[in-house]
Enzyme design. Sequence first.
Site, mmCIF file in Angstrom:
data_model
loop_
_atom_site.group_PDB
_atom_site.id
_atom_site.type_symbol
_atom_site.label_atom_id
_atom_site.label_comp_id
_atom_site.label_asym_id
_atom_site.label_seq_id
_atom_site.Cartn_x
_atom_site.Cartn_y
_atom_site.Cartn_z
ATOM 1 N N ALA A 1 -15.900 -7.692 -6.972
ATOM 2 C CA ALA A 1 -15.445 -6.607 -6.092
ATOM 3 C C ALA A 1 -16.607 -5.678 -5.785
ATOM 4 O O ALA A 1 -16.804 -5.253 -4.643
ATOM 5 C CB ALA A 1 -14.312 -5.831 -6.752
ATOM 6 N N ASP B 1 -3.196 4.525 -2.205
ATOM 7 C CA ASP B 1 -4.091 4.558 -3.373
ATOM 8 C C ASP B 1 -5.556 4.653 -2.962
ATOM 9 O O ASP B 1 -6.304 5.499 -3.470
ATOM 10 C CB ASP B 1 -3.904 3.295 -4.234
ATOM 11 C CG ASP B 1 -2.608 3.342 -5.025
ATOM 12 O OD1 ASP B 1 -1.989 4.413 -5.063
ATOM 13 O OD2 ASP B 1 -2.226 2.304 -5.594
ATOM 14 N N LEU C 1 -19.875 -6.418 -5.807
ATOM 15 C CA LEU C 1 -20.855 -7.095 -4.948
ATOM 16 C C LEU C 1 -20.363 -7.160 -3.501
ATOM 17 O O LEU C 1 -21.114 -6.915 -2.555
ATOM 18 C CB LEU C 1 -21.080 -8.507 -5.503
ATOM 19 C CG LEU C 1 -22.409 -9.144 -5.175
ATOM 20 C CD1 LEU C 1 -23.561 -8.316 -5.682
ATOM 21 C CD2 LEU C 1 -22.468 -10.539 -5.776
ATOM 22 N N GLU D 1 -7.428 -3.551 -2.320
ATOM 23 C CA GLU D 1 -6.026 -3.402 -2.711
ATOM 24 C C GLU D 1 -5.221 -4.632 -2.293
ATOM 25 O O GLU D 1 -4.336 -5.086 -3.000
ATOM 26 C CB GLU D 1 -5.417 -2.183 -2.007
ATOM 27 C CG GLU D 1 -5.685 -0.868 -2.682
ATOM 28 C CD GLU D 1 -4.695 -0.631 -3.800
ATOM 29 O OE1 GLU D 1 -5.072 -0.879 -4.960
ATOM 30 O OE2 GLU D 1 -3.560 -0.208 -3.532
ATOM 31 N N LYS E 1 -6.331 8.467 -9.881
ATOM 32 C CA LYS E 1 -5.350 9.075 -8.965
ATOM 33 C C LYS E 1 -3.950 8.850 -9.495
ATOM 34 O O LYS E 1 -3.729 7.933 -10.295
ATOM 35 C CB LYS E 1 -5.498 8.510 -7.550
ATOM 36 C CG LYS E 1 -5.359 6.988 -7.426
ATOM 37 C CD LYS E 1 -3.949 6.505 -7.304
ATOM 38 C CE LYS E 1 -3.749 5.155 -7.962
ATOM 39 N NZ LYS E 1 -2.363 4.734 -8.038
HETATM 40 O O1 PMV Z 1 0.590 1.562 -9.527
HETATM 41 P P1 PMV Z 1 -0.150 1.235 -8.304
HETATM 42 O O2 PMV Z 1 -1.475 1.904 -8.220
HETATM 43 O O3 PMV Z 1 -0.233 -0.233 -8.043
HETATM 44 O O4 PMV Z 1 0.688 1.945 -7.100
HETATM 45 C C1 PMV Z 1 1.581 1.262 -6.304
HETATM 46 C C2 PMV Z 1 2.258 2.203 -5.351
HETATM 47 C C3 PMV Z 1 3.342 1.541 -4.519
HETATM 48 O O5 PMV Z 1 3.918 2.554 -3.682
HETATM 49 C C4 PMV Z 1 4.440 0.966 -5.394
HETATM 50 C C5 PMV Z 1 2.785 0.427 -3.646
HETATM 51 C C6 PMV Z 1 1.920 0.903 -2.507
HETATM 52 O O6 PMV Z 1 1.176 0.064 -1.974
HETATM 53 O O7 PMV Z 1 2.003 2.076 -2.094
#
Ligand code: PMV
Length: 344
Positions: A111, A152, A113, A141, A13
Amino acid sequence: MLSEVLLVSAPGKVILHGEHAVVHGKVALAVALNLRTFLRLQPHSNGKVDLSLPNIGIKWAWDVARLQLLDTSFLEQGDITTPTPELVEKLKEVAGLPDDCAVTESLAVLAFLYLYLSICRKQRWTKEDLELINKWAFQGERVIHGNPSGVDNAVSTWGGALRYQQGKISSLKRPPALQILLTNTKVPRNTRTLVAGVRNRLLKFPEIVAPLLTSIDAISLECERVLGEMGEAPAPEQYLVLEELIDMNQHHLNALGVGHASLDQLCQVTRARGLHSKLTGAGGGGCGITLLKPGLEQPEVEATKQALTSCGFDCWETSIGAPGVSIHSATSLDSRVQQALDGL
Ligand code: PMV
């Protein structure tokens, strides 16, 4: 439990717009990519079950009889529980991970498991199952970066193109099949630290930073509007707007302090070829996206990828709007994926 092969894939993503601002209640637009990660859980006649995660080169084996004897009642099925350090220790025992196991390897196995034992496996997922997967992925997360916005896990679960604001998710009706380059600068970064840095800057300079976040919110909304228009009636001018939005957001993200020299280099290399890029996600290194306009000749795309690779970056050409997390039958898999799973 564990009598048939389980094959699962999840999309990569990217956040098109709204990273960091989304942590402060603003809108983010996120899309699932046609670059997928696979997982296979395969029982064998010798009483073992293999876990393969080919994208990160991990293969792990358990004894089924031993697994079935284990007390996993600490994972109350169906309920969302935050993984506490005690729970992680118990899972390590269940997984039989040696103390010297590499960190990435042991985190990936744990993760898996944790999610497997909690969600349990099915042949098809309903909307309710996907909601549960999304909630569990959010907990995953939290392990990685403390206070995630939830964007995400949402886009990886539901796929497509999503507008996300404070836990409220809506899918873009007909997102255009944009082609992009996803470039990994390979510069390591820590999302938790970068998110904290933006918060500190907001506390220190509220009059300066709050308008930046409001402006990023407006960029996300304008992008959503243009993507909607493109789905209805595509026109070349819409790409010019998307490019301008990319440039403005990249400057804002730099002003928030989440840029990096490697990301500047990525932007310069693509700009020299008339293409527009921005960081995606937390910044501070990590990945960037480059919009590929229609009509761009394939040799030009290849030359851009080559130029980025020469900077030491990894680069993939892909499209947006892929399906979310999915269960597959063994026969439906692409032969290259099958080979990767078998070749570990
Ligand atoms: O790069 P990643 O997948 O860790 O995306 C972080 C996105 C942020 O907006 C900076 C943090 C969040 O939790 O939305």
